[in-house]
Structure formats: C-alpha cells, structure tokens
Design a protein around this motif. Sequence first.
Motif, short mmCIF file in Angstrom:
data_model
loop_
_atom_site.label_atom_id
_atom_site.label_comp_id
_atom_site.label_asym_id
_atom_site.label_seq_id
_atom_site.Cartn_x
_atom_site.Cartn_y
_atom_site.Cartn_z
N PHE A 1 42.06 44.93 41.38
CA PHE A 1 40.82 45.30 40.70
C PHE A 1 41.13 45.98 39.37
N SER B 1 34.51 44.48 46.10
CA SER B 1 35.22 44.35 47.38
C SER B 1 34.43 43.55 48.40
N GLN C 1 39.82 41.01 51.02
CA GLN C 1 41.10 41.72 51.00
C GLN C 1 41.59 42.05 49.58
N MET C 2 40.68 42.40 48.72
CA MET C 2 41.06 42.78 47.36
C MET C 2 41.76 44.13 47.38
N ARG C 3 42.90 44.19 46.71
CA ARG C 3 43.63 45.45 46.59
C ARG C 3 43.15 46.18 45.33
N LYS C 4 43.21 47.50 45.37
CA LYS C 4 42.77 48.32 44.23
C LYS C 4 43.55 47.96 42.96
N VAL D 1 33.93 49.10 42.34
CA VAL D 1 34.98 48.68 43.28
C VAL D 1 34.34 48.22 44.60
N ASP D 2 33.39 48.99 45.11
CA ASP D 2 32.72 48.64 46.37
C ASP D 2 31.99 47.31 46.25
N ILE E 1 38.25 37.71 40.61
CA ILE E 1 37.96 39.14 40.58
C ILE E 1 37.28 39.51 39.27
#
Length: 84
Positions: free
Chosen positions: A46, A35, A40-43, A31-32, A9
């Motif tokens: 990030f 992603s 399946q990256m969670r906020k 973020v976009d 990440i």
Amino acid sequence: MISERESLIQQKILQALAECGDYLLLDAHLVDAVSLKVPQMRKGEFDDALRYLDSHGRVRSIRSERGEKWGITDAGRMALQNNE
C-alpha cells in the motif's frame, strides 16, 4: 515497470479517494478501504503504491492533528478514468 498487483492497488486507492469527492480521507481509513478490495494486501505494498501515486501527482496529502489526509487530484481522476 509496475506489476499487475501494484497497478490494482493503485487503482483501488484512486477509486477510494474518488468516492470521497472533494473530501480528504485519513490514511488509516484509506488503508482500510483498499484492504477490503485487495486480498491479503500488505502495508508495504500500500505504501509503495501511494508513494508512486503521490510522486506522479495523482494524489495529494495534508497533515492534520489526526494524521495524514489524502485526496485525489485531477491527474488522478484522469488516470482512473483511462484505466476503467
């Protein structure tokens, strides 16, 4: 010690910012972009990765009326280059 996923990440964040050159990228756009490259990256993942990069001087941010904008530093470029 950071996990392989955390490292992935972080690397994708640095790549996305490096692609912008000297331009700063809005937080939501960053973020976009990441992603799309990390399944399946969670906020929260990030946010942790970005906070780590910020605390180590690899990224920088400024606040604007549209939100926080991020850019890569020279240290971030070096870290990206060493990982590739």
